[in-house]
Design an enzyme around this catalytic site. Structure first.
Site, short mmCIF file in Angstrom:
data_model
loop_
_atom_site.label_atom_id
_atom_site.label_comp_id
_atom_site.label_asym_id
_atom_site.label_seq_id
_atom_site.Cartn_x
_atom_site.Cartn_y
_atom_site.Cartn_z
N LYS A 1 45.83 33.91 69.56
CA LYS A 1 47.42 34.31 69.45
C LYS A 1 48.07 34.92 68.42
O LYS A 1 47.89 34.74 67.38
CB LYS A 1 48.15 32.88 69.80
CG LYS A 1 48.70 32.43 70.33
CD LYS A 1 50.33 33.42 69.89
CE LYS A 1 51.19 33.05 68.68
NZ LYS A 1 51.53 34.14 67.79
N GLU B 1 43.20 28.98 56.81
CA GLU B 1 43.54 29.89 55.68
C GLU B 1 45.23 30.77 55.64
O GLU B 1 45.71 31.23 56.33
CB GLU B 1 43.01 31.15 56.08
CG GLU B 1 41.40 31.65 55.73
CD GLU B 1 40.96 32.42 56.87
OE1 GLU B 1 41.24 33.03 56.89
OE2 GLU B 1 39.13 32.54 56.09
N CYS C 1 47.84 38.21 51.17
CA CYS C 1 47.72 36.89 50.75
C CYS C 1 47.69 36.76 49.94
O CYS C 1 47.69 35.84 48.74
CB CYS C 1 47.08 36.34 51.62
SG CYS C 1 45.12 36.67 52.48
N GLU D 1 55.80 31.27 47.56
CA GLU D 1 55.42 32.51 48.02
C GLU D 1 56.18 33.64 48.70
O GLU D 1 56.91 32.91 49.47
CB GLU D 1 54.08 32.26 49.10
CG GLU D 1 53.55 33.36 49.91
CD GLU D 1 52.59 33.23 51.29
OE1 GLU D 1 53.08 32.48 52.10
OE2 GLU D 1 51.20 33.46 50.81
P1 NAD Z 1 53.31 32.84 60.39
O1 NAD Z 1 52.39 31.28 59.74
O2 NAD Z 1 54.59 32.41 60.55
O3 NAD Z 1 52.91 32.77 61.18
C1 NAD Z 1 51.32 33.12 61.74
C2 NAD Z 1 50.66 32.35 63.08
O4 NAD Z 1 50.72 31.30 63.69
C3 NAD Z 1 51.79 33.61 63.97
O5 NAD Z 1 50.72 33.64 65.38
C4 NAD Z 1 52.64 32.37 64.45
O6 NAD Z 1 53.05 33.03 65.50
C5 NAD Z 1 51.58 31.37 64.79
N1 NAD Z 1 52.57 30.49 64.73
C6 NAD Z 1 53.69 29.74 63.92
N2 NAD Z 1 54.56 28.16 64.24
C7 NAD Z 1 53.05 27.86 65.34
C8 NAD Z 1 53.22 26.85 65.58
N3 NAD Z 1 53.99 25.61 65.57
N4 NAD Z 1 51.88 26.16 66.17
C9 NAD Z 1 51.03 27.43 66.81
N5 NAD Z 1 51.12 28.71 66.63
C10 NAD Z 1 52.37 28.96 65.64
O7 NAD Z 1 52.60 33.09 59.76
P2 NAD Z 1 52.91 35.27 59.49
O8 NAD Z 1 54.05 35.60 58.77
O9 NAD Z 1 52.99 35.55 60.43
O10 NAD Z 1 52.10 35.27 57.69
C11 NAD Z 1 52.83 35.20 56.75
C12 NAD Z 1 51.65 34.21 55.89
O11 NAD Z 1 50.34 34.09 56.48
C13 NAD Z 1 51.93 34.01 54.76
O12 NAD Z 1 52.05 32.60 54.15
C14 NAD Z 1 50.65 34.64 54.13
O13 NAD Z 1 49.80 33.97 52.91
C15 NAD Z 1 49.09 34.03 55.33
N6 NAD Z 1 48.27 35.05 54.80
C16 NAD Z 1 46.66 34.44 54.52
C17 NAD Z 1 45.99 35.16 54.42
C18 NAD Z 1 44.51 33.39 54.11
O14 NAD Z 1 43.57 33.86 54.63
N7 NAD Z 1 44.80 32.93 53.41
C19 NAD Z 1 46.07 35.78 54.83
C20 NAD Z 1 46.87 36.60 55.81
C21 NAD Z 1 48.29 35.95 55.65
#
Ligand code: NAD
Length: 493
Positions: free
Chosen positions: A185, A261, A295, A397
């Site tokens: 997804k 992550e 991130c 963040e």
């Molecule tokens: P997000 O959490 O909004 O979304 C990530 C994914 O989760 C998307 O595909 C979204 O549709 C899905 N999602 C959202 N709610 C959900 C639910 N209730 N059930 C299942 N899936 C759900 O994150 P984002 O805005 O896409 O990305 C940015 C974030 O990702 C930042 O916080 C960043 O730090 C983090 N990030 C972490 C790493 C790491 O390796 N630690 C790497 C890249 C990004």
């Protein structure tokens, strides 16, 4: 072809080896961050679509995929890696259209890692060993014990928008290397590269049902339906910490294993003995690359007092020299934020910083160009000083092109400052004193510490965060640990 020239495409779901329309009948718009225009229609998976994808993945475990030897599977994944490289330009355009990031960045970072994520784990799986113990038995005899690995099953891969292909394949690569099947997804904001990968999977003969893609949102949409599905055996997620909390609740039903992550509030520490040219170049990268949407990026910078004024002045000058623009804008150094909504979020922190009394060293708002860029989601690279450690600017963040710089005096003081945060993902230390580097690095409560560098990765090493930044580690054998079930076979001789 220019990324913006590819207008209005349609991203269907990819289920059981075919691009198919969503049974839900719903679609949503994908908007270009560079122009603000709708560039694609994306099919939104409903419960029925998710169920089809998961069942296809479950069935594929028992099909030809499940019968491949480890060497055959590894060879197929090597071929897949080469096929991604052969379609390099198509992946590049897909990623540029969705994210608007500078072409040079996607060319150097995002797309090469798409292929490497498959070839690295294809190599590793062939060399995966097993433990062996000999045991004395109560009757004076002997038993031998050896470990086996089998695939976990159907893996749900939930990925974010900031490095779409790189972060998605970082999970799909090891999952497939271990013999699992996946339902991906991708973020609703970046659907293109995951869809394209389906085509490439077919072209090299990955059996149908092994790789499936469902599009949609999180709550009450594809993401939630997928992570709730009872036939999913493991969930791997990259995204925001709050989303991770929601997914963990969904994963609790049926006790599915998770690997998370998540977010960071990473500190860079610059000691007075650092090579300042390198520290400034590295900090520019870690704060402003990908418009701060990394991130591992730095949002807190701590600089030792003797070099503080010089560091602030030089970082300001370099930030002000960054050229903003779309992927192919002449001299571009920084692209737009991913969406209008995300820009609003980052801007709310820009306003809060001023309300809390920050000194705005540079930036702080939305640029006005007087050209086509005014339609994009651009935001000024921003540096603040003068806020207390208790400010949300130093605790939460932001995920934008911004940082706060704080002076410090002693090593112990800066270790305490770096650690005083609920996140624990990464940190960068800049010093030429080798003893200091080794003394400080292990004391920082994060999953990754860089010394005199940032973002370097050997895919065989552990990757992940502590505290609110993650659960578990992926990378090298740590990925193989999550994506396999281990069993012990005990044989009485
Ligand atoms: P997000 O959490 O909004 O979304 C990530 C994914 O989760 C998307 O595909 C979204 O549709 C899905 N999602 C959202 N709610 C959900 C639910 N209730 N059930 C299942 N899936 C759900 O994150 P984002 O805005 O896409 O990305 C940015 C974030 O990702 C930042 O916080 C960043 O730090 C983090 N990030 C972490 C790493 C790491 O390796 N630690 C790497 C890249 C990004």
């Amino acid at each position: 072809m220019n990324s913006q020239a590819k207008l209005m495409v349609e991203h269907q779901l990819f289920i059981d080896g075919a691009h198919v329309p969503a049974l839900s009948g719903r679609t949503f718009d994908k908007i270009s961050p560079v122009t603000g225009a709708v560039i694609a229609k994306v099919h939104e998976a409903g419960r029925e679509d998710v169920d089809r994808a998961v069942r296809a993945a479950k069935a594929a475990l028992k099909g030809p995929w499940g019968k491949l030897t480890v060497n055959e599977r590894a060879a197929l994944l090597q071929e897949l890696s080469r096929a991604i490289e052969a379609r390099f330009d198509d992946f590049l355009e897909a990623e540029l259209a969705d994210t608007g990031k500078p072409r040079s960045l996607a060319r150097m970072v995002d797309i090469p890692r798409g292929g490497a994520n498959f070839s690295t784990f294809a190599d590793m799986i062939k060399n995966l060993g097993s433990e062996f113990f000999q045991t004395s038995t109560p009757d004076g005899g002997t038993a031998i014990n050896y470990g086996t690995h089998r695939p976990k099953g159907v893996i749900a891969v939930i990925s974010p928008w900031n490095l779409p292909l790189l972060l998605m394949t970082w999970k799909v690569g090891p999952a497939l290397a271990c013999g699992n099947t996946v339902v991906v997804k991708p973020s609703e904001i970046t659907p293109a590269s995951a869809t394209l990968l389906g085509e490439v999977m077919n072209s090299v003969g990955i059996p149908k049902g092994v790789y499936n893609v469902i599009h949609g949102f999180g709550p009450e949409s594809a993401g939630e339906f997928l992570t709730q599905h009872p036939l999913v055996d493991g969930i791997t997620f990259t995204g925001e910490t709050r989303t991770g909390e929601a997914i963990m609740k969904q994963a609790a039903v049926g006790l599915r294993d998770v690997s998370f992550e998540m977010g960071g509030k990473n500190a860079a520490i610059v000691f007075a003995d650092a090579d300042l040219d390198k520290a400034i170049a590295g900090t520019m990268q870690s704060v402003f690359s990908n418009c701060g949407q990394v991130c591992l990026g730095t949002e807190r910078v701590y600089v030792q007092r003797p070099v503080y004024d010089e560091f602030v002045a030089r970082l300001k000058a370099e930030a002000e020299a960054l050229v903003m623009g779309g992927p192919d804008h002449p001299g571009v150094g920084i692209g737009p934020l991913i969406s209008d909504e995300h820009r609003e979020k980052v801007l709310s922190y820009y306003r809060l910083a001023e309300a809390e009394g920050a000194k705005v060293v540079t930036g702080g708002g939305v640029p006005s160009f007087g050209d086509a860029r005014d339609a994009g989601y651009f935001i000024e690279p921003t540096i603040w000083t003068g806020l207390p450690e208790t400010s949300p600017i130093l605790r939460e963040e932001i995920f934008g092109p911004c940082c706060h710089i704080t002076p410090f005096d002693t090593e112990d003081e800066v270790i305490a400052l770096a650690n005083d945060n609920s996140y624990g993902l990464a940190s960068a230390i800049w010093t030429q004193d080798i003893s200091r580097a080794h003394r400080v690095a292990p004391q920082i409560e994060v999953g990754l510490v860089w010394v005199n560098s940032w973002f370097l990765r050997d895919l065989r090493t552990a990757f992940g965060g502590s505290k609110s930044s993650g659960i578990g580690r992926e990378g090298g054998e740590h990925s193989l640990e999550f994506y396999t079930e281990r069993a012990n076979i005990c044989v009485k001789l």
